[in-house]
Design an enzyme around this catalytic site. Structure first.
Site, mmCIF file in Angstrom:
data_model
loop_
_atom_site.group_PDB
_atom_site.id
_atom_site.type_symbol
_atom_site.label_atom_id
_atom_site.label_comp_id
_atom_site.label_asym_id
_atom_site.label_seq_id
_atom_site.Cartn_x
_atom_site.Cartn_y
_atom_site.Cartn_z
ATOM 1 N N ARG A 240 0.849 -1.183 0.000
ATOM 2 C CA ARG A 240 0.000 0.000 0.000
ATOM 3 C C ARG A 240 0.889 1.239 0.000
ATOM 4 O O ARG A 240 1.868 1.308 0.743
ATOM 5 C CB ARG A 240 -0.926 0.016 1.230
ATOM 6 N N GLU A 269 -3.781 7.309 -5.640
ATOM 7 C CA GLU A 269 -4.030 6.510 -6.840
ATOM 8 C C GLU A 269 -5.434 6.791 -7.365
ATOM 9 O O GLU A 269 -6.391 6.790 -6.573
ATOM 10 C CB GLU A 269 -3.879 5.015 -6.526
ATOM 11 N N HIS A 288 0.093 -0.041 -9.902
ATOM 12 C CA HIS A 288 -0.662 -0.980 -9.075
ATOM 13 C C HIS A 288 -1.142 -2.180 -9.896
ATOM 14 O O HIS A 288 -2.327 -2.528 -9.904
ATOM 15 C CB HIS A 288 -1.850 -0.280 -8.408
#
Length: 326
Positions: A240, A269, A288
């Site tokens: 994360r 994000e 990601h």
């Protein structure tokens, strides 16, 4: 008799069609909102028994406003965007997807390690300009270096398995291993030396993060912890983005305290194009996608929907729940 209602809040770039079809075959009415906005989710999910969530935040007031809700079914392993206490108090199940992308994320972490340590972006940039150019920092030999792992769950353990033949030593920290002696023994059999947080920080030439995002781990890599890292080390994060204080990392990269970082996640994000860690010449950043494979795309959608179906039909979802209100 009205059909039970299942709401897809958001699904990013993953096609939910197979999940929608699975739910419809089992008698659900399905709607897809395509929103991250909790207010819209609440307004358009009245009467829903199931929320199928990607990255939309589900705070306590959304849960409180949906009295018929039975399950929040996630399409990720992370669950920091859900108010778990509110779900538990309301008797709502919360399920995630543990283990589905373990191999993929560990592979991605290893790829970032190799690309970062070998400084592949530098060589890719200069190959057509100066064949003999060399970076400021000469790549080290991995067999002479120590890999540090922060977090030794499924992904951290799989990365240890992949990386064991490459590194001279692997040292790892996980506060939950004291409750799982079998897992600790398996890690030690892979050659992982278990140590405390400070020792891993100080001894790792390459530090890879595999921690959940909690109040304790938020910005766990900050100016203070970076100062305790080995000078010139490398940092990898596939967990994360909020585990890292981004300005502190950017400053450490500028100063050479950290040689380079490989990041699949960022604190914001989708990240803006001018994010300081995207634009920094000493980082490799991917959007990601550590989970991404043909296998995971299919399984993420199937299991997310199957958790809803099985809860309705058997009273228990397919995956071990994050919140079990029984």
């Amino acid at each position: 008799m009205a059909k039970p209602l299942a709401i897809y809040t958001d699904n990013e770039d993953i096609d939910p069609t197979p999940g929608i079809r699975l739910l419809e075959r089992h008698g659900f009415e399905v709607r897809f909102l395509e929103t991250l906005d909790p207010e819209r989710i609440l307004a358009e999910s009245r009467g829903a028994q199931a929320l199928l969530v990607g990255y939309a935040p589900i705070p306590d007031w959304v849960i409180a406003g949906l009295p018929e809700l039975r399950i929040i079914s996630l399409i990720s392993m992370g669950f920091d965007h859900i108010d778990l206490d509110a779900a538990r108090a309301a008797g709502v199940w919360v399920t995630n997807l543990p283990g589905v992308a373990t191999e993929e994320v560990a592979t991605h972490a290893l790829g970032l390690i190799l690309a970062t340590v070998r400084d592949l972006p530098f060589f890719e940039r200069v190959v057509g300009q100066d064949w003999n150019a060399r970076p400021d920092v000469t790549p080290p030999r991995l067999s002479e270096k120590t890999l540090g792992l922060m977090g030794l769950g499924r992904i951290g353990a799989k990365l240890a398995e992949f990386a064991s033949p490459l590194f001279g030593e692997i040292v790892g920290y996980d506060p939950y291993l004291a409750q799982n002696p079998e897992a600790a023994a398996r890690l030690e059999s892979l050659g992982v030396r278990l140590a405390g947080f400070d020792e891993v920080l100080a001894s790792a030439d390459v530090l890879s993060l595999h921690l959940p995002l909690t109040g304790e781990t938020h910005r766990i890599i900050n100016a203070e912890s970076i100062a305790r890292m080995k000078p010139g080390s490398y940092l990898i994060n596939v967990s994360r983005g909020q585990l890292i204080d981004s300005p502190a990392l950017a400053l450490a990269l500028d100063r050479g305290q950290i040689t380079a970082a490989g990041l699949d996640v960022l604190d914001t994000e989708p990240a803006p194009a001018d994010h300081p860690l995207i634009t920094h010449e000493r980082t490799i950043v991917t959007p990601h996608v550590g989970f991404l494979s043909a296998h995971t795309l299919a399984e993420y959608v199937r299991i997310q929907a199957q958790n809803v179906v099985l809860l309705a039909e058997t009273g228990v979802p397919e995956t071990v729940p994050v919140v079990d209100p029984r």
